[in-house]
Design an enzyme around this catalytic site. Structure first.
Site, PDB file in Angstrom:
ATOM      1  N   PRO A 105       0.966  -1.104   0.059  1.00 44.28           N
ATOM      2  CA  PRO A 105       0.004   0.006  -0.089  1.00 44.28           C
ATOM      3  C   PRO A 105       0.911   1.279  -0.009  1.00 44.28           C
ATOM      4  O   PRO A 105       1.912   1.341   0.821  1.00 44.28           O
ATOM      5  CB  PRO A 105      -0.569  -0.027   1.236  1.00 44.28           C
ATOM      6  N   MET A 106       0.604   2.247  -0.775  1.00 41.73           N
ATOM      7  CA  MET A 106       1.077   3.585  -0.871  1.00 41.73           C
ATOM      8  C   MET A 106       0.127   4.638  -0.883  1.00 41.73           C
ATOM      9  O   MET A 106      -0.452   4.710  -2.098  1.00 41.73           O
ATOM     10  CB  MET A 106       2.518   3.694  -2.101  1.00 41.73           C
TER      11      MET A 106
ATOM     12  N   GLU B  53      13.287  -1.842   0.073  1.00 36.41           N
ATOM     13  CA  GLU B  53      14.622  -1.844  -0.715  1.00 36.41           C
ATOM     14  C   GLU B  53      14.825  -2.801  -1.796  1.00 36.41           C
ATOM     15  O   GLU B  53      16.167  -3.450  -2.006  1.00 36.41           O
ATOM     16  CB  GLU B  53      15.885  -1.645   0.082  1.00 36.41           C
TER      17      GLU B  53
ATOM     18  N   GLN C 117      -6.855  -2.697   4.083  1.00 33.50           N
ATOM     19  CA  GLN C 117      -6.065  -2.135   5.319  1.00 33.50           C
ATOM     20  C   GLN C 117      -6.788  -1.037   6.130  1.00 33.50           C
ATOM     21  O   GLN C 117      -7.347  -0.044   5.663  1.00 33.50           O
ATOM     22  CB  GLN C 117      -4.766  -1.344   4.797  1.00 33.50           C
TER      23      GLN C 117
ATOM     24  N   CYS D 174       2.991   3.461   8.885  1.00 31.73           N
ATOM     25  CA  CYS D 174       2.743   4.653   8.404  1.00 31.73           C
ATOM     26  C   CYS D 174       3.795   5.702   9.159  1.00 31.73           C
ATOM     27  O   CYS D 174       3.443   5.913  10.277  1.00 31.73           O
ATOM     28  CB  CYS D 174       1.553   5.148   8.316  1.00 31.73           C
TER      29      CYS D 174
END
Length: 320
Positions: free
Chosen positions: A7-8, A201, A68, A98
């Protein structure tokens, strides 16, 4: 091995979830967070943020979308989780990662990593509120200021009944700065028995293999890496060490046009340019062609002209 689309907020919305899962290689998506604060949310809020609820909780390609929730009040989180499941959510994910200041000021996201007992209460309440066959998972960072409570938080999540834990291998204060501390994921994995998903990453198939070796996790959640290279999940599965931008750019351009058309329909005109520019800028990490395209669209705000630019780029590629 499973590949999760992370999720972004403000980036990976339902439009991008649809397009990225259509490319293939992604097993599960997690929605942008639905913020829970002070009330039981109406169905319209869930449908606006997670419209896949109205198509069986899946993208059109058949990829399930976990919903979410973000909040700090266990009772309200439980009530909203139950409502989300009633509306068709195939699973509930809980946000303890977050790093946004506005979220943390309201006792949401990563700030709760300072209170393992509160995390336990939230997970436990949600687990009790939804049917036993509906999975409950959580996502956490390694900590807020430091990593001293990483293991305790993971154990709190497991003991409260979550079946899966995604670990973003950085603290809140570390933000998104490399490196990701994959070795800490391995420590957490040794401390708990539920499934652990590594996050942080992973930009290439080589990164995935290194992450897998260090974290000891076969499952991975990828956010920015998949937005910057939408073919990354396929490349990981094919064990391809490098992307081939000259080959995949031609495949990507129609998706950009489709993305433009969708956001034009779904958003106000003043937001269309920003969304297209945002994605193209992220694509420029791997695609030199995207850098050139970004320069063309950065000052153009008319939706019709933006579409013309994309169509001209497609024509140029076909003629080459």
């Amino acid at each position: 091995m499973r590949i999760f689309l992370a999720p972004m907020e403000g980036v990976v919305d339902f439009t991008l979830r649809e397009l990225l899962t259509g490319i293939g290689g992604i097993d599960v998506c997690v929605s942008e967070f639905v913020r829970v604060s002070g009330s039981l949310l109406p169905a319209s809020v869930f449908h606006r943020l997670v419209p896949e609820l109205q198509q069986g909780g899946k993208t059109l390609s058949g990829t399930p979308v976990l919903l979410q929730l973000l909040g700090s009040e266990a009772g309200l989180m439980a009530e909203n989780a139950a409502r989300a499941v009633e509306l068709g959510a195939p699973g509930i994910d809980l946000n303890f990662g977050c790093p946004a200041k506005t979220v943390n000021k309201s006792r949401g996201g990563a700030i709760l990593l300072n209170e393992p007992e509160v995390i336990h209460q939230i997970v436990s309440a949600v687990r009790r509120a939804v049917p036993a066959d509906v999975p409950v998972s959580a996502k956490m960072r390694l900590g807020y200021l430091d990593k001293t409570l990483a293991i305790e938080n993971a154990c709190a999540i497991e003991s409260a009944g979550a079946g899966t834990l995604t670990v973003h291998a950085r603290t809140k204060t570390e933000g998104y700065r490399p490196p990701a501390h994959w070795e800490w994921i391995a420590r957490i994995r040794e401390a708990i028995s539920i499934t652990v998903i590594a996050n942080g990453e992973v930009w290439t198939a080589d990164d995935y293999r290194r992450c897998q070796a260090v974290s000891q996790c076969s499952d991975v959640m990828i956010g920015r890496g998949l937005v910057a290279n939408p073919f990354l999940a396929r490349q990981i599965r094919a064990d391809m060490p490098l992307i081939m931008p000259e080959q995949t750019w031609a495949e990507l351009l129609p998706l950009l046009s489709d993305f433009h058309s969708r956001v034009t329909q779904d958003l106000s005109i003043r937001h269309v340019h920003g969304r297209l520019k945002q994605w193209v800028q992220m694509l420029s990490r791997y695609y030199p062609q995207a850098k050139d395209l970004f320069q063309l669209i950065r000052t153009e705000t008319c939706p019709e002209q933006l579409l013309n630019l994309l169509q001209k780029e497609q024509a140029r590629i076909l003629a080459a």
